[in-house]
Design an enzyme around this catalytic site. Structure first.
Site, PDB file in Angstrom:
ATOM      1  N   ASP A 337     -55.661 -88.553  -2.590  1.00 54.53           N
ATOM      2  CA  ASP A 337     -54.714 -89.209  -1.693  1.00 54.53           C
ATOM      3  C   ASP A 337     -55.245 -90.587  -1.398  1.00 54.53           C
ATOM      4  O   ASP A 337     -56.431 -90.846  -1.572  1.00 54.53           O
ATOM      5  CB  ASP A 337     -54.694 -88.481  -0.342  1.00 54.53           C
ATOM      6  N   ASP A 641     -53.442 -82.706   2.139  1.00 52.79           N
ATOM      7  CA  ASP A 641     -53.574 -82.454   3.570  1.00 52.79           C
ATOM      8  C   ASP A 641     -52.373 -81.730   4.167  1.00 52.79           C
ATOM      9  O   ASP A 641     -52.491 -80.981   5.107  1.00 52.79           O
ATOM     10  CB  ASP A 641     -53.841 -83.754   4.331  1.00 52.79           C
ATOM     11  N   ASP A 645     -48.646 -79.541   0.239  1.00 48.39           N
ATOM     12  CA  ASP A 645     -49.649 -79.758  -0.793  1.00 48.39           C
ATOM     13  C   ASP A 645     -50.251 -78.439  -1.253  1.00 48.39           C
ATOM     14  O   ASP A 645     -50.941 -78.392  -2.276  1.00 48.39           O
ATOM     15  CB  ASP A 645     -50.787 -80.645  -0.265  1.00 48.39           C
TER      16      ASP A 645
HETATM   17  P1  ATP Z   1     -51.250 -90.177   0.962  1.00 42.12           P
HETATM   18  O1  ATP Z   1     -51.959 -89.665   2.164  1.00 42.12           O
HETATM   19  O2  ATP Z   1     -50.680 -89.122   0.097  1.00 42.12           O
HETATM   20  O3  ATP Z   1     -51.966 -91.265   0.267  1.00 42.12           O
HETATM   21  P2  ATP Z   1     -49.360 -91.216   2.747  1.00 42.12           P
HETATM   22  O4  ATP Z   1     -50.047 -90.501   3.816  1.00 42.12           O
HETATM   23  O5  ATP Z   1     -49.243 -92.670   2.799  1.00 42.12           O
HETATM   24  O6  ATP Z   1     -49.930 -90.894   1.364  1.00 42.12           O
HETATM   25  P3  ATP Z   1     -46.985 -89.971   3.607  1.00 42.12           P
HETATM   26  O7  ATP Z   1     -47.689 -89.608   4.828  1.00 42.12           O
HETATM   27  O8  ATP Z   1     -46.187 -88.970   2.873  1.00 42.12           O
HETATM   28  O9  ATP Z   1     -47.939 -90.574   2.530  1.00 42.12           O
HETATM   29  O10 ATP Z   1     -46.078 -91.206   3.960  1.00 42.12           O
HETATM   30  C1  ATP Z   1     -45.115 -91.719   3.093  1.00 42.12           C
HETATM   31  C2  ATP Z   1     -44.349 -92.832   3.760  1.00 42.12           C
HETATM   32  O11 ATP Z   1     -43.652 -92.319   4.876  1.00 42.12           O
HETATM   33  C3  ATP Z   1     -45.217 -93.946   4.304  1.00 42.12           C
HETATM   34  O12 ATP Z   1     -45.397 -94.958   3.345  1.00 42.12           O
HETATM   35  C4  ATP Z   1     -44.438 -94.449   5.488  1.00 42.12           C
HETATM   36  O13 ATP Z   1     -43.523 -95.437   5.113  1.00 42.12           O
HETATM   37  C5  ATP Z   1     -43.680 -93.243   5.953  1.00 42.12           C
HETATM   38  N1  ATP Z   1     -44.324 -92.592   7.100  1.00 42.12           N
HETATM   39  C6  ATP Z   1     -45.590 -92.146   7.187  1.00 42.12           C
HETATM   40  N2  ATP Z   1     -45.835 -91.586   8.368  1.00 42.12           N
HETATM   41  C7  ATP Z   1     -44.693 -91.655   9.080  1.00 42.12           C
HETATM   42  C8  ATP Z   1     -44.282 -91.228  10.390  1.00 42.12           C
HETATM   43  N3  ATP Z   1     -45.104 -90.600  11.205  1.00 42.12           N
HETATM   44  N4  ATP Z   1     -43.022 -91.494  10.773  1.00 42.12           N
HETATM   45  C9  ATP Z   1     -42.176 -92.107   9.953  1.00 42.12           C
HETATM   46  N5  ATP Z   1     -42.486 -92.522   8.719  1.00 42.12           N
HETATM   47  C10 ATP Z   1     -43.719 -92.320   8.275  1.00 42.12           C
END
Ligand code: ATP
Length: 860
Positions: A337, A641, A645
């Site tokens: 990730d 996480d 997953d």
């Molecule tokens: P990884 O941990 O897999 O590298 P990530 O944590 O960035 O990726 P996600 O958490 O799935 O991936 O988030 C994807 C997208 O969703 C982010 O790029 C962001 O734009 C949006 N996002 C993340 N967290 C939130 C939240 N709490 N509320 C709204 N949108 C969110």
């Protein structure tokens, strides 16, 4: 299929059949939770919220179990027969050796058990509860009856809860009922006679939330919970067995049978052809059998594994399933990730992009001190309604809480959301007050599948509003207008897309915030409410600095022949920018989840191998990528996480869950948990895994030649019709005392310096490679010639048989000592100061063996 368990209502109180309010009243609690003082008092009254450990086998039982082993039976039988035949001393020594073996087994088993126990303790988890009318995070052990507990997808339910507020909650209760399909929950009371599986108004301790959110009041904790009643152990760590151990056990069995046959043949041969007496030949046959069996090897392998697990734990990699220790050594691809693993997960909003302008935000971390500038000149946020609107949306559609203590700001919740709270505070909004002015009526929680979160609010004038925040592509799809100068106007998609591209290519993570009014009476929120008609308030660009140690670790992995791939939910350009900084990928190629969807299986496999950065992927893509890589014979470690997953974690060869931000579901599905969420810890674990494998190889390479040499000496003696140069008792001594003592020191060998410079091991490669077999053969022949030669020489010069035998034994043991140094390095020359004196354990073992030998030689 529901498991046929009829667990009746636990106590006199059928919580599931009562109204939530009645439950609160009965437990003398309120929807605002307990006070911290009351919680403390209840904790001392009810005890910590954990299950009593399973009753341990007592030391006597454990000691006794050491004798339950075919080899021991053989030895005891031999001792008895030897005694009957009148060799009392020999019988005594065999019995003593059996005893010593049991003691060694007892001690090592205890050590391994303790090591695993300690690691189990490291996998404790936290709960989100209301204390003093505020949501805080406490260790799950501190939850008490009456606590108001908040749960959401990915959590393990910390206590038995009577649900008070439920939003699409689904819980996997397999741990309790055996039913693996998640159960939908609601707040409505159920029939008092309902069995555990049908108590929809309850969430039970130890079960896993797979979807949605809920709040409930804890009605039972610790051993009083349903799971406590059926006394299941939470997060069981697997028993001490691995593929390698099984292989060795099988190898041992085959060996025993073969040796039995050879010994019987020798027995018959000796009596019929050489005309030895039955008693003499019996002793010889027993001798041959014990000579050839590497009695100490299983214990040494187990200890080496246990030490490896401990070393990994010290480096923040907690092994949940032992086989992973071996697999780690042969990993060829690590899929990681981005957020939190490669980056620090300390988010700060750097850019606030509005319809007409982009503002830069100053300040670091969650500390809400900082301001706004436009092309270098200060902007007063209080006089900027547009900014206020964006900040309010970011604050209200948000579950994070920031707290200050001693000048430090602590986050409770998601870092991305924490950054948005900080932004709002920098813009002059006070979170508590805003949440009171616009109180939340309903929510669609963030899930990485849909990548947005939405909330419904009412203000005191009775008006309703919907706020949405999420990934920009997603939110843009919902909008047809944008907010500018206090008014809505048609959305200029092209302009926003340019902004997004520009921000993402600077490595920013982007959250778009949108808004719309709703009918005043609106009381709940569903997906169709946010499908269109929203007005875009702006974009927040968040930075998340890379972990410096992760950059180093990526480099190390590459040197070790391991490819690192980044698989992230973030925007393609953000991922590419971060990848470039981390040294992952070629700085150009990125594949998005949508692009993967269009590929055939064959093309997907090719892409999975060739491309190093995958962006905007959802958990199903992760699973497909793992499968594609495995189809190409890669050994894959995959991090994860979230709840979703779990399938990818289970499927990968080594599933790696995050210890801090990972959900309990993810941890449950993985082989390894990172205590610090850090990519560098994966690289360390690989290094330790390779070391363990090396050390086991060293132990095998060390022990087997001794066995081979002893057997050859005996076979030669019988074949040439001579007195046995070493007696069975002496052989047992060598195998169980000196060889084990010496070999044990190899379990502590540190990693060889080139360990992360060699390519990964082929997992199908056997422990005994042709090279090792050759080496074992060569060394045993040298040992035979030395031992047998010296024995013959002494006999020829008129030494008594006892003297010559003692000499033979000492020669063999000295061969072992020298050979021990030799086995310290598998690939390099050991003739160096470090090679000879570099391991304290080796030196101690040698000193011990010399003392043993002196005792052996000079005591009658
Ligand atoms: P990884 O941990 O897999 O590298 P990530 O944590 O960035 O990726 P996600 O958490 O799935 O991936 O988030 C994807 C997208 O969703 C982010 O790029 C962001 O734009 C949006 N996002 C993340 N967290 C939130 C939240 N709490 N509320 C709204 N949108 C969110």
């Amino acid at each position: 299929m529901r498991a046929q368990k009829t667990i009746m209502p636990t106590g006199p109180t059928p919580w599931h059949a009562m109204d939530a309010e009645a439950v609160l009243a009965r437990l003398r609690s309120a929807s605002t939770g307990l006070t911290a003082g009351e919680a403390r008092e209840r904790l001392s009254r009810h005890g910590p919220n954990r299950l009593s450990p399973p009753r341990k086998r007592g030391p006597l039982v454990r000691f006794g179990s050491q004798f339950r082993n075919v080899l021991i039976y053989v030895l005891l039988g031999a001792a008895a027969l030897t005694a009957v035949l009148g060799h009392m001393v020999d019988a005594g020594v065999i019995a003593a050796v059996v005893l010593v073996n049991a003691v060694i087994g007892f001690i090592q088993e205890g050590k391994a058990e303790r090591a695993l126990e300690a690691i189990r303790g490291m996998l404790s988890y936290e709960a989100s509860v209301m204390r003093d009318a505020r949501r805080t995070t406490v260790p799950a052990e501190d939850v008490v009856p009456g606590d108001v507990v908040f749960i959401q997808s990915g959590d393990r339910v910390p206590a038995d809860l009577r649900l008070m507020w439920v939003k699409d909650l689904r819980v996997d209760e397999a741990a309790l009922t055996g039913e693996s399909v998640p159960v939908e929950k609601s707040r409505e009371p159920v029939d008092p006679e309902a069995t555990v599986g049908d108590r929809k108004s309850m969430a039970f301790s130890g079960t896993l939330v797979t979807y949605g959110q809920a709040t409930g009041v804890a009605v039972a904790t610790g051993d009083d919970t349903e799971i406590g009643l059926i006394n299941m152990l939470l997060s069981r760590v697997q028993p001490l067995t691995t593929r390698l151990l099984r292989q060795m056990a099988e190898f041992g069995q085959t060996l025993t049978v073969a040796i039995g046959a050879v010994a019987s043949a020798a027995f018959v041969f000796g009596i019929v052809v050489r005309e030895y007496s039955v008693s003499e030949m019996f002793m010889a046959a027993v001798g041959l059998a014990v000579a050839a069996i590497p009695e100490g090897l299983p214990a040494i392998i187990t200890i080496t594994l246990a030490i490896g697990v401990q070393r990994m734990a010290r480096r923040n990699a907690i092994i949940r399933r032992l086989p992973a220790v071996e697999t780690l050594g042969s990993v060829t691809i690590v899929c990681s990730d981005k957020t939190g693993t490669l980056t620090r997960n300390e988010m700060t909003v750097q850019t606030a992009s509005l319809a007409e302008e982009a503002l830069e935000v100053s300040g670091v971390g969650y500390d809400p001190h900082g301001g706004f500038t436009r092309e270098g000149s200060e902007v007063n946020p209080l006089e900027h309604p547009q900014l206020q609107e964006l900040a309010r949306g970011a604050l209200l559609c948000n579950d994070a809480v920031l707290e200050e203590s001693g000048g430090r700001w602590r986050l409770s919740g998601e870092p991305t959301e924490g950054a948005l709270v900080t932004l709002a505070m920098k813009a002059g909004l006070e979170p508590r007050m805003q949440k009171e002015l616009y109180y939340r009526v309903d929510v669609i929680p963030f899930e990485s599948e849909h990548r947005f979160m939405a909330t419904l609010h009412h203000n005191h004038a009775g008006h309703a509003f919907i706020y949405v925040k999420g990934a920009p592509e997603k939110v843009l799809e919902m909008c047809n207008r944008e907010r500018a100068r206090g008014e809505d106007r048609p959305l200029d998609i092209a302009r926003w897309e340019r902004r997004i591209e520009e921000m993402a290519s600077r490595g920013q993570r982007i959250i778009a915030v949108a808004f719309r009014e709703a009918e005043d009476a609106k009381g709940s929120l569903v997906f169709s409410d946010v499908e269109g008609g929203l007005s875009l308030l702006g974009l927040c660009g968040i930075i998340d600095p890379p972990r410096t140690e992760a950059i180093e670790a990526v480099k190390q992995c590459k040197q070790a022949g391991i490819r690192v791939k980044m698989i992230t939910g973030d925007h393609a350009l953000t991922a590419r920018a971060v990848g470039a900084r981390m040294g992952i990928g070629d700085g150009r190629t990125v594949r998005t989840g949508r692009e993967l969807d269009g590929l055939s299986d064959e093309d997907l496999r090719a892409a999975a191998e060739k491309v190093d950065i995958f962006a905007r992927v959802s958990p199903e893509h992760k699973l497909r990528l793992v499968e594609a890589l495995q189809a190409r014979k890669q050994v894959v470690a995959m991090t994860g996480d979230g709840v979703n997953d779990a399938p990818a974690l289970k499927r990968s060869d080594v599933g790696v869950a995050m210890g801090i931000k990972g959900t309990e579901v993810a941890k449950e599905s993985s082989e390894m948990v990172l205590a610090d969420d850090n990519f560098a810890s994966i690289a360390h674990a690989v290094e330790e895994g390779r070391t363990v494998h090396d050390n086991i190889k060293k132990a095998v390479t060390f022990i087997l030649p001794t066995n081979a040499a002893e057997s050859l000496v005996l076979i030669a003696a019988i074949g040439f019709d001579m007195m046995l140069p070493i007696t069975p008792v002496q052989i047992l001594w060598i195998n169980m005392i000196t060889a084990v003592t010496l070999a044990l020191s190899l379990a502590f060998e540190p990693a060889e310096s080139d360990i992360m410079h060699r390519p990964p091991r082929d997992p199908r490669e056997p422990i005994l490679t042709p090279f090792l077999l050759w080496r074992i053969g060569y060394v045993s022949i040298v040992m035979v010639i030395g031992t047998f030669g010296l024995f013959l020489w002494e006999r020829r010069n008129g030494a008594s048989i006892e003297l010559a035998r003692t000499l033979a034994v000492n020669t063999l043991v000295m061969f072992e000592v020298f050979y021990l140094f030799n086995t310290r390095y598998l690939r390099r020359l050991v003739l160096s100061v470090k090679g000879l004196a570099g391991s304290r354990y080796v030196l101690i073992a040698v000193a011990l063996v010399i003392i043993f030998q002196l005792l052996f030689t000079y005591t009658p």
